[in-house]
Design an enzyme around this catalytic site. Structure first.
Site, PDB file in Angstrom:
ATOM      1  N   LYS A   1      11.938 -33.880  -4.208  1.00  0.00           N
ATOM      2  CA  LYS A   1      11.154 -32.635  -3.954  1.00  0.00           C
ATOM      3  C   LYS A   1      12.398 -31.567  -4.055  1.00  0.00           C
ATOM      4  CE  LYS A   1       8.213 -30.227  -0.927  1.00  0.00           C
ATOM      5  NZ  LYS A   1       8.312 -29.124  -0.763  1.00  0.00           N
TER       6      LYS A   1
ATOM      7  N   ASP B   1       1.584 -14.411  -8.517  1.00  0.00           N
ATOM      8  CA  ASP B   1       2.177 -12.872  -8.636  1.00  0.00           C
ATOM      9  C   ASP B   1       1.123 -12.629  -9.955  1.00  0.00           C
ATOM     10  OD1 ASP B   1       3.111 -10.738 -10.152  1.00  0.00           O
ATOM     11  OD2 ASP B   1       5.813 -11.704  -9.614  1.00  0.00           O
TER      12      ASP B   1
ATOM     13  N   THR C   1       0.231 -25.827   5.434  1.00  0.00           N
ATOM     14  CA  THR C   1      -0.020 -27.068   7.023  1.00  0.00           C
ATOM     15  C   THR C   1       0.558 -26.491   8.049  1.00  0.00           C
ATOM     16  OG1 THR C   1       2.104 -28.581   5.337  1.00  0.00           O
ATOM     17  CG2 THR C   1      -0.295 -29.133   5.587  1.00  0.00           C
TER      18      THR C   1
ATOM     19  N   LYS D   1       5.641 -22.697  -5.234  1.00  0.00           N
ATOM     20  CA  LYS D   1       4.203 -22.009  -4.935  1.00  0.00           C
ATOM     21  C   LYS D   1       4.762 -20.558  -5.985  1.00  0.00           C
ATOM     22  CE  LYS D   1       4.327 -24.644  -0.814  1.00  0.00           C
ATOM     23  NZ  LYS D   1       6.099 -25.049  -0.309  1.00  0.00           N
TER      24      LYS D   1
ATOM     25  N   ARG E   1      11.418 -33.778   6.716  1.00  0.00           N
ATOM     26  CA  ARG E   1      12.882 -34.135   7.589  1.00  0.00           C
ATOM     27  C   ARG E   1      12.275 -35.152   8.058  1.00  0.00           C
ATOM     28  NH1 ARG E   1      10.568 -28.363  10.182  1.00  0.00           N
ATOM     29  NH2 ARG E   1       8.672 -29.160   9.064  1.00  0.00           N
TER      30      ARG E   1
ATOM     31  N   ASP F   1       9.192 -27.105  -6.487  1.00  0.00           N
ATOM     32  CA  ASP F   1       7.998 -26.748  -5.049  1.00  0.00           C
ATOM     33  C   ASP F   1       8.360 -25.482  -4.809  1.00  0.00           C
ATOM     34  OD1 ASP F   1       6.102 -26.147  -2.777  1.00  0.00           O
ATOM     35  OD2 ASP F   1       7.017 -27.124  -1.893  1.00  0.00           O
TER      36      ASP F   1
END
Ligand code: C5P
Length: 251
Positions: A46, A78, A137, A75, A229, A73
């Site tokens: 990603k 607009d 999340t 996001k 991570r 990704d």
């Protein structure tokens, strides 16, 4: 390529591609190095706003040339016309998935779906899947109420956003695996489900709040797991990914 055929194609990718590693670093060389170390086990990475803002399309191209599937990704949120243009640009990169905020509304999502449907099919034989981000999340309900009051319980908010995504013609959603059981009873498998906020037992939560383990996410029916991570900050990322893949296969 219609939604059902695209969902089928993505659900049929080899199970080792079920974990998408989030390459959240501003350093393109580092991102490519991590992806290379995982390529034997993974092959799905990603690229998010941190890496793309710094390194742009060339890093996406390098990762694709390494043989990876790439989830872009960014996001998007607009006005419909602007998002449709962004989706056309993203389609030209040859990525497998892209994200938009479901909160951008029905017309924005419809404009995105139309733009993707009209784009040329990529070298992988697919167009990118359009995923609506429901509720990040990292949000607790209390934090969400502070900025969007009166939206109801977390599961109501997520179901409402997922419904808008489904109606718009987009292909799937990004949500916490903790939210999936309620969604599956409502939407079945009509939406592709991609779940971040995954934390193997014993790993640091960082800024995430609504987390599950890899096994819990798979048991809840997640199609894809996004993990950053816990893999990328490990001293041996490949070993962590191998352990997670085993946990998933046994779940
Ligand atoms: O490092 P970690 O495993 O928390 O990374 C999760 C990744 O998933 C991040 O790249 C983050 O941007 C992304 N994400 C998320 N929650 C969402 C959508 C995307 O954490 N709802």
């Amino acid at each position: 390529l219609d939604r059902e055929h695209l969902q089928l194609a993505l659900r049929s990718l080899p199970s080792q591609k079920k974990v998408i590693t989030a390459l959240d670093t501003p350093n393109a060389d580092k991102a490519v190095e991590i992806a290379a170390s995982l390529s034997a086990l993974g092959g799905f990475v990603k690229v998010g706003m941190e890496l793309f803002t710094r390194a742009g399309p060339p890093v996406v191209e390098t990762l694709l040339n390494q043989g990876n599937e790439v989830f872009l990704d960014l996001k998007y949120m607009d006005i419909p016309n602007t998002v449709a243009g962004a989706v056309r640009s993203a389609c030209s990169l040859g990525v497998s998935m892209i994200t938009l905020h479901a909160g951008g509304g029905l017309r924005m999502l419809e404009a995105a779906a139309e733009a993707a449907a009209a784009a040329p099919i990529g070298a992988n034989g697919r167009r990118p899947a359009l995923l609506g981000v429901t509720v990040l999340t990292s949000f607790t309900l209390e934090e969400l109420d502070a900025v969007q009051p009166g939206g109801g319980a977390m599961n109501e908010r997520i179901a409402r956003l997922a419904g808008v995504v489904l109606d718009s013609g987009c292909d799937g959603i990004v949500c916490s695996a903790a939210d999936l059981p309620a969604l599956r009873s409502k939407f079945g498998d009509k939406l592709l489900t991609v779940t971040p906020g995954i934390r193997p037992v014993g790993s640091d939560k960082g800024d995430q709040r609504r987390t599950t383990t890899p096994a819990e996410a798979v048991q809840a029916g997640a199609d894809y797991l996004v993990i950053g991570r816990p893999i990328t900050q490990a001293s041996d990322p490949a070993a962590v990914l191998a352990t997670i893949s085993k946990e998933i296969e046994e779940a």
